[in-house]
Write an enzyme that holds these catalytic residues in place. Structure first.
Site, mmCIF file in Angstrom:
data_model
loop_
_atom_site.group_PDB
_atom_site.id
_atom_site.type_symbol
_atom_site.label_atom_id
_atom_site.label_comp_id
_atom_site.label_asym_id
_atom_site.label_seq_id
_atom_site.Cartn_x
_atom_site.Cartn_y
_atom_site.Cartn_z
ATOM 1 N N GLU A 1 40.551 -1.089 32.939
ATOM 2 C CA GLU A 1 41.268 0.027 32.812
ATOM 3 C C GLU A 1 40.309 1.322 32.359
ATOM 4 O OE1 GLU A 1 44.807 -0.237 30.416
ATOM 5 O OE2 GLU A 1 45.178 1.623 30.613
ATOM 6 N N GLU B 1 49.369 -2.414 22.799
ATOM 7 C CA GLU B 1 50.418 -2.270 23.564
ATOM 8 C C GLU B 1 50.339 -3.152 24.785
ATOM 9 O OE1 GLU B 1 49.819 1.341 26.225
ATOM 10 O OE2 GLU B 1 50.627 0.021 27.724
ATOM 11 N N HIS B 2 48.976 -3.625 25.170
ATOM 12 C CA HIS B 2 48.923 -4.757 26.180
ATOM 13 C C HIS B 2 49.530 -6.101 25.633
ATOM 14 C CE1 HIS B 2 46.310 -3.064 29.538
ATOM 15 N NE2 HIS B 2 46.639 -1.996 28.763
ATOM 16 N N HIS C 1 46.143 1.123 21.806
ATOM 17 C CA HIS C 1 46.412 0.558 23.224
ATOM 18 C C HIS C 1 46.450 -0.815 23.547
ATOM 19 C CE1 HIS C 1 44.578 0.468 27.417
ATOM 20 N NE2 HIS C 1 45.927 0.818 27.638
#
Lengths: 447, 461
Positions: free
Chosen positions: B154, B77-78, B74
């Site tokens: 997040e 992904e950022h 993840h």
């Protein structure tokens, strides 16, 4: 897990139109004949054997009195749980089973301004007719059984108590109270106001508000104009055309200039993140400055990753996962709101960055480059706003609800194109002002 | 082949006389290609509107992570938005916005995917950008240090301050002993704190290869034109051997596990999860996964489905209840039931009500009419689903990532229609047993809030 929080991009409720590069024509909105005082509109799309129907009823939360806050929502939701049909009484299980057997979707939601019933059904006549008959019974003759009311009141109470432990709910409730002032949307349901609602109130509310002259029907899908007219008549055959006058709502007053100490509320809250929001009253959808504000807000905080707020708060400083601003322009009242969440010890800094970004934008407006980029996105991206039945229904319904011209979709990109720098700056200065912004900061106290 | 069978079964299930034409979709409108560098391309033609969804799916999700570096799929992904040799940080989004595009990305346990939606004439532009970052990602350490802070925010937002997420995280980490499915996709906070830019770069070098990617394009496009564009932009990347994936098979569970989570909340929550089979690649004829899907729909597929009717409406023991099962995935599957308590009811009461409702299915089976009802829902959803180009691309991509072909989707739907009440009863009996059960309970703690003290909302308690 989405990387980029798709911020509630501004005036999205609005419609888009446009352009240009494709051979696909914009589908026209056809006006159907008035029936029972209700307006009705159709967009024919034949590619899929399905039809989407929406009935908007001018029966939103704003008609609640403070002591019975939650009444409008309850009146809408309980329509699912029992109705008198031509064939006799339908209980909640029969309604749910019928919806399932039809392969249809049917639900009612209630927001500040309106109650909305949405139906999605296959377009084949026998299935469609049954869905319309069922909806007609729910719209005209809900039973509002006292036992079911007691159960739903209990569920809502439990949900309310739960929401008090959630930072976003507590923040939202407090912000509404600040920004709406004397307007009824300042109220939120409480355990007490829910307890005050009786079956009689629901009947009364339904009788007063659920009638043809307060309804608008929007239809998108695989039906002809004649079939659409049949649907409207089927839906509304048993609702009354009108009723007793509805008391006028209080004026929606502009957020006043106030010293910071009166505009800012701080709520101690035991969460890891502070939640911060600010905003003030703004415009209706019908306002001629709608487009300058739409384009301007794309630049400020509506344009996802390319917005100024995202750049200052997230990209440059890593302060928050999501940060946004939007205008929510309704039929009769509208607000501007911006917000973010950040770990507690950064709350002061984050609020400062958010405030100064908004203040600077109001003072100076966008750059020419930003304006061009915003317009390019909105115009080029238009086809994405109307590329399926669901989105078309949203558009038709918004046009109808806000009394916009029927060619709204066709002229939308032209209106975006026409926006210039001075208009954006002037509109932001006209409607927003930092010394009018209500601010709510929720979180643990930091040093 | 598919449309014929499909319209036939819908006809059968709805058993009505009027003619019904299934919309033309399916194999004739879908095209599959493979580039010489191993990249797979799937094109779904849909000419209803002049827009297109462009997605690239990498078969690398949290299931491929190791302890100590959870969340790295993840995080990468950022970082994919933080620049390449040619496109500097922030430019990617700016360029997509300029053509009116919408874009985003998502990471799951099984995959990471990136997408843009654009008016069809802008497809080449976004494809060029997406293909560029398949091979040329180039972010600096300063960008990483800011972005890892964003990811921690997040996690705070979605998990740390959200009791339902904390419960779900604890349930999953308890149910799985060995499978990497025990890691949260966002990663453990401590792993995020200790993550370095090099961890993200390693992940990128390991998994972001054309031979580990599938491009899915749906919308108003010509497949041959698309193929040429994809060859031009994605064809330049070279295939490379992927790291070895260890099987990490979850050992057989040998008895009930329980876990408790204390977190700020008002009501208790209860989640029960059973180890159940999933559909295996190459074994589309296995009845059990379909029967489990239908069992979940009979329990929770519509407003009057069993659990909602019994627990919420009749017994009023819970405020809400939900059932989850997903028959396709790369890792092992759970069948779970989660609920939050009604005021004054205990988790013991809810657990006993749930068990009673399940026992009813095990002992007496389900009605033919219930099963028929949920099958109608599955068929009508097939038509509604085609309203969204994006949704079609999502379905193709996620199916492919689980190891199946998009062609299998129709086979699965047809198979689903053949399942009998006895088969549904049989899976309930065989799998919803204590040996494979994990129970998680949220024990609500008072939250310190200045607001509720003055709010006066508690006076009814």
């Amino acid at each position: 897990m989405l990387n980029k929080f798709i911020s509630q991009s501004s005036l999205v409720i609005a419609l888009i139109v446009g352009a240009s590069t494709s051979a696909h024509a914009i589908l026209p909105i056809e006006k159907l004949d008035f029936f029972k005082g209700a307006q009705a509109y159709l967009v024919q799309t034949k590619a899929l054997p399905m039809v989407d129907i929406e009935i908007s009823i001018d029966a939103g939360d704003r008609y609640d009195s403070g002591v019975k806050s939650g009444l409008a929502t309850m009146a809408g939701q309980l329509m699912n749980y029992g109705a008198k049909s031509d064939q006799g009484l339908l209980n909640e299980a029969q309604i749910a089973d019928e919806i399932a057997d039809l392969g249809a979707n049917l639900g009612i939601s209630v927001s500040g301004e309106r109650a909305v019933m949405r139906i999605r059904t296959l377009s084949r006549k026998d299935l469609r007719d049954r869905a319309v008959q069922l909806a007609s019974a729910m719209l005209s003759a809900p039973t509002y059984d006292a036992k079911i009311l007691a159960r739903e009141k209990q569920r809502m109470t439990t949900a309310l108590l739960e929401s008090e432990t959630k930072p976003e709910s507590v923040l939202d409730r407090r912000f509404r109270k600040s920004v709406y002032g004397n307007y009824p949307l300042a109220n939120s349901p409480t355990v007490k106001s829910i307890a005050n609602i009786g079956a009689n109130d629901l009947q009364q509310f339904h009788k007063q508000f659920y009638r043809g002259d307060r309804m608008t029907v929007s239809i998108v899908g695989d039906v002809s104009k004649a079939e659409a007219a049949e649907i409207v008549q089927g839906l509304l055959q048993r609702v009354p055309q009108s009723g007793s006058p509805v008391p006028k709502l209080p004026e929606f007053e502009r957020s006043p200039v106030e010293p910071l100490s009166q505009r800012e509320v701080s709520i101690p809250f035991d969460s890891q993140q502070a939640h911060i929001t600010m905003g003030m009253t703004a415009i209706n959808r019908n306002n001629p400055d709608f487009f300058p504000l739409l384009v301007g807000n794309y630049i400020l905080g509506g344009g996802g990753f390319v917005s100024r707020l995202m750049s200052e708060v997230r990209e440059k400083r890593g302060l928050a996962y999501s940060v946004f601003s939007y205008f929510a322009p309704g039929k009769d009242a509208g607000i501007f709101q911006a917000g973010l969440q950040t770990k507690n010890d950064q709350a002061t800094l984050a609020l400062e960055v958010m405030s100064s970004t908004i203040a600077q934008f109001i003072a100076d407006g966008p750059t020419q480059g930003e304006l061009e980029a915003a317009k390019a996105n909105l115009i080029n991206g238009y086809p994405l706003r109307i590329d399926n039945n669901r989105k078309l229904l949203d558009n038709v319904s918004s046009i109808a609800w806000n009394n916009l011209p029927l060619d709204t979709m066709e002229i939308w990109t032209k209106q975006v194109e026409a926006v210039n720098l001075e208009q954006v700056k002037a509109a932001f200065q006209k409607y927003l002002a930092m010394d009018r912004m209500k601010i709510v900061v929720l979180g643990a106290k930091n040093k | 082949m598919r449309s014929t069978l499909f319209s036939f079964s819908l006809y059968l299930v709805l058993s009505c006389s009027a003619a019904f034409a299934a919309p033309e979709v399916g194999q004739a409108n879908t095209h599959e290609f493979q580039l010489s560098n191993g990249l797979k391309l799937i094109v779904r033609e849909d000419h209803r509107a002049p827009t297109v969804a462009h997605m690239v799916w990498y078969r690398a999700g949290s299931i491929d992570e190791v302890n100590g570096k959870t969340g790295v799929a993840h995080v990468l992904e950022h970082m994919m938005f933080k620049g390449t040799h040619k496109v500097k940080s922030g430019e990617f989004s700016r360029l997509v916005a300029a053509v009116g595009g919408r874009e985003n990305a998502f990471t799951s346990r099984d995959y990471t995917a990136y997408f843009q939606q654009v008016e069809k004439s802008k497809l080449d532009e976004v494809m060029r950008l997406e293909a560029d970052r398949m091979s040329n990602l180039n972010f600096d350490d300063a960008e990483f240090l800011k972005e890892i802070q964003v990811v921690m925010e997040e996690r705070r937002l979605r998990t740390e301050d959200n009791p339902s997420s904390l419960l779900d995280e604890a349930l999953t980490a308890t149910a799985y002993m060995s499978s990497p499915y025990r890691y949260p996709v966002v990663g453990w906070m401590n792993d995020l704190v200790n993550m370095k830019a090099i961890d993200a770069r390693d992940w990128y070098r390991s998994w972001y290869k054309p031979n580990n990617a599938t491009v899915v394009i749906a919308g108003d496009v010509d497949p041959q034109v698309i193929l040429r564009a994809v060859e031009k932009y994605y064809g330049v990347a070279s295939a490379r051997e992927l790291p070895e994936r260890k099987p990490q098979i979850e050992p057989m569970q040998k008895g009930t596990k329980r876990v408790q989570v204390k977190a700020p909340a008002d009501s208790a929550q209860l989640a029960m999860a059973w180890k159940v089979p999933k559909l295996e690649v190459g074994r589309l004829d296995d009845n059990e996964p379909y029967a489990l899907e239908l069992l979940s729909a009979v329990l929770d597929g519509y407003d009057n489905a069993r659990l909602n009717r019994i627990l919420v409406k009749e017994e009023r023991v819970v405020n809400d209840v939900g059932v989850g099962y997903d028959m396709i995935s790369r890792g092992p599957e759970l069948f779970f039931i989660s609920s939050s308590m009604a005021k004054g009811k205990t988790v013991e009461q809810a657990e006993s009500s749930i068990r009673k409702a399940l026992k009813e299915v095990v002992d007496k089976g389900i009605l033919e009419s219930e099963l028929k009802r949920v099958k109608v829902r599955i068929l009508s959803d097939q038509i509604y689903k085609r309203d969204s180009i994006f949704g079609q691309a999502m379905e193709i991509g996620s199916t492919e990532m689980a190891g199946f072909s998009w062609k299998d989707i129709d086979v699965m739907l047809e198979k689903m229609q053949t399942i009998t009440p006895a088969q549904v009863q049989a899976v309930a009996k065989k799998y919803l047993v204590d040996e494979g059960l994990t129970i998680a309970v949220l024990d609500p703690q008072a939250r310190q809030s200045g607001e509720s003290k003055q709010g006066g909302n508690r006076d009814a308690k």
